[in-house]
Every structure is written in structure tokens, then in C-alpha cells.
Design an enzyme around this catalytic site. Structure first.
Site, PDB file in Angstrom:
ATOM      1  N   TYR A 139      11.683  11.168  -2.911  1.00 49.65           N
ATOM      2  CA  TYR A 139      10.374  10.903  -3.512  1.00 49.65           C
ATOM      3  C   TYR A 139       9.342  10.610  -2.425  1.00 49.65           C
ATOM      4  CZ  TYR A 139       6.806   8.659  -6.389  1.00 49.65           C
ATOM      5  OH  TYR A 139       5.607   8.317  -6.996  1.00 49.65           O
ATOM      6  N   SER A 159       1.444   9.341  -3.484  1.00 45.53           N
ATOM      7  CA  SER A 159       1.861   7.960  -3.751  1.00 45.53           C
ATOM      8  C   SER A 159       1.684   7.135  -2.486  1.00 45.53           C
ATOM      9  CB  SER A 159       3.336   7.937  -4.178  1.00 45.53           C
ATOM     10  OG  SER A 159       3.870   6.631  -4.147  1.00 45.53           O
TER      11      SER A 159
END
Length: 257
Positions: free
Chosen positions: A150, A137
Site C-alpha cells: 500500500y 496517501s
């Protein structure tokens, strides 16, 4: 006849990638935890002419994942493996992420991805060909304060993937790391906050497939947001902190359940 394995294929980017690659002469090996949704994606891919195997399995099950990959590799061979399964982190009130959430995210996003990728690394290196993609990401480059676990897992995948890329290249194996920005998915809908330059899962799948075909080391998109994320890492902390305020968010109650 290429054999493509995709985890987290029941929705979002995984499902979009499965349908992107689905065509006569292609074998898709699809995985997700939810059997019903996974089978729906598998059937849609079969209608496009692909030969499809679907397996409901939690990527945290290291022994189960290894046995599954070994079985597929022996019967089919593996040409492209996309480790896509992942979960969100964060807190429903925008508060400090709990330990329970942090370790769940770590187990799924990092350990789960490596449970899939590393057995494939060994097999492909021995065979002398193959390609593996880790779905990271842009949060790996510009960490989100409201999603530390995350961001941390995605940063670990980025570093691990790039390090492996250097070791695997002489062996004929390609390793790529995908760093998307905001993508319209069911998981993404759990974020309550600003989502600049958000794109559809189908558009993201096309960009990923294009980057994999080109063997890009890091497939980061959209370009403007990727450039901003890279630039943020060079800023003084005071300016970086100010800029990241716009990316604050909360997780919906549905995701926390």
C-alpha cells in the site's frame, strides 16, 4: 457544464466526492466494481440535481477502462478526473504481507489508477485543458511497515503525479496528488490500530475539492499529521523506526476475504 469522472465512487472518499460535486449543471461519471452500491450513490447525486452516469467496471481491466474513457470523452468531454479506486494491504495477524496481497494491491492501487489517468492525460494534453487527481496517501511520505505494498503504490502515485505535473503544466493540464491521513471509511475500518486525527469522508472531500480548486500540487491533510510525516523522513532511521511503532496495525479478517 463540468464533467467529473470519479473511480471508487461507491463508498468512502469517492462517494463523498461525488456527493460534494453533485449539483445542477454538473455531469458526474461514476465508477466502482459494486453495481448496487454505486447506483445508490448515483441516485443520491441525481436527487441533488446532477446528471449522472454510473459504470460498474474493474479498474484493472486496462482495455475496458480505456474503451469506457474514450466513449465518455467523445460523448461528454472530461474536465476533472479523480483516480480514487484502491484497496488495503497488510496481514490479519500483523505478520509479513503475502505475495498474493502485495500484487493485488499493486494491480489495483497503482496500475488501476494509471489505467484511468494515462488515457485522460493524453486526451487532455491534446485538447489543452483538464485536471487529473491521483488519490495517494500520507503513507507515501511515511511508509507503514505493516502495509508495504500500500505504501509503495501510494509513493509511486505521488512521484508519478508530480513528474507528470511538470510536463503537463505547459500544455494547460493540471495534475494533483492527494495525500490524506486517516479517513472514516468502510475500507479504513478494516485497520485495527491507532488512527490519529481521523476525519469523516465528507470533511476529506471538502478538503480535496478545495485543494483541487487551488491547484495545489500535493493536497496533504490533516496539516499536523502531514507535517509529522514529512518530518519523519528527515529523522535518523533509529528514531523513525521508534516513532512508527505507534502506527502498527492488523487487517481484519473481513478485508482479507
Amino acid at each position: 457544464m463540468p464533467v467529473i469522472l470519479i473511480t471508487g465512487a461507491s463508498s468512502g472518499i469517492g462517494a463523498a466526492l461525488a456527493q460534494h460535486y453533485a449539483a445542477p449543471g454538473t455531469t458526474l461519471v461514476l465508477n466502482a466494481r459494486g453495481a448496487e452500491r454505486l447506483e445508490a450513490v448515483a441516485e443520491a447525486c441525481r436527487r441533488k440535481g446532477a446528471d449522472v452516469e454510473a459504470r460498474s467496471l474493474d479498474v484493472r481491466d486496462r482495455d475496458g477502462v480505456r474503451a469506457w474513457i474514450d466513449d465518455v470523452a467523445e460523448r461528454r468531454g472530461l474536465d476533472l478526473v479523480i483516480a480514487n479506486a484502491g484497496v488495503n494491504g497488510g496481514h490479519p495477524d500483523g505478520g509479513l504481507e503475502t505475495e498474493e496481497t502485495a500484487f493485488l494491491v499493486l494491480d489495483v492501487n497503482l496500475m488501476g489508477a494509471l489505467n484511468v489517468a494515462l488515457p485522460c492525460v493524453a486526451r487532455m494534453a491534446e485538447r489543452g485543458r483538464g485536471q487529473i487527481a491521483l488519490i495517494s496517501s500520507l503513507a507515501a511520505i511515511a511508509p507503514l511497515p505493516d502495509a508495504p505494498a500500500y505504501s509503495g503504490t501510494k509513493a509511486a502515485l505521488l512521484a508519478h503525479g508530480l513528474a507528470l505535473r511538470e510536463k503537463l503544466a505547459p500544455k494547460g493540464v493540471r495534475m494533483n496528488v492527494v495525500c490524506p491521513g486517516y479517513v472514516k471509511t468502510a475500507m479504513g475500518a478494516d485497520y485495527e490500530g491507532w488512527r490519529p486525527l481521523e476525519m469523516s469522508a465528507e470533511a476529506a472531500a471538502r478538503r480535496i475539492a478545495k485543494g483541487l480548486a487551488r491547484d495545489e500540487a500535493v493536497i496533504a491533510f490533516p496539516a499536523a499529521l502531514a507535517a509529522a510525516a514529512r518530518g519523519a523522513a528527515l529523522l535518523p532511521e533509529s528514531l523513525r523506526r521508534l516513532g512508527m511503532r505507534g502506527f502498527s496495525f492488523r487487517m481484519s479478517e473481513r478485508q482479507q476475504r
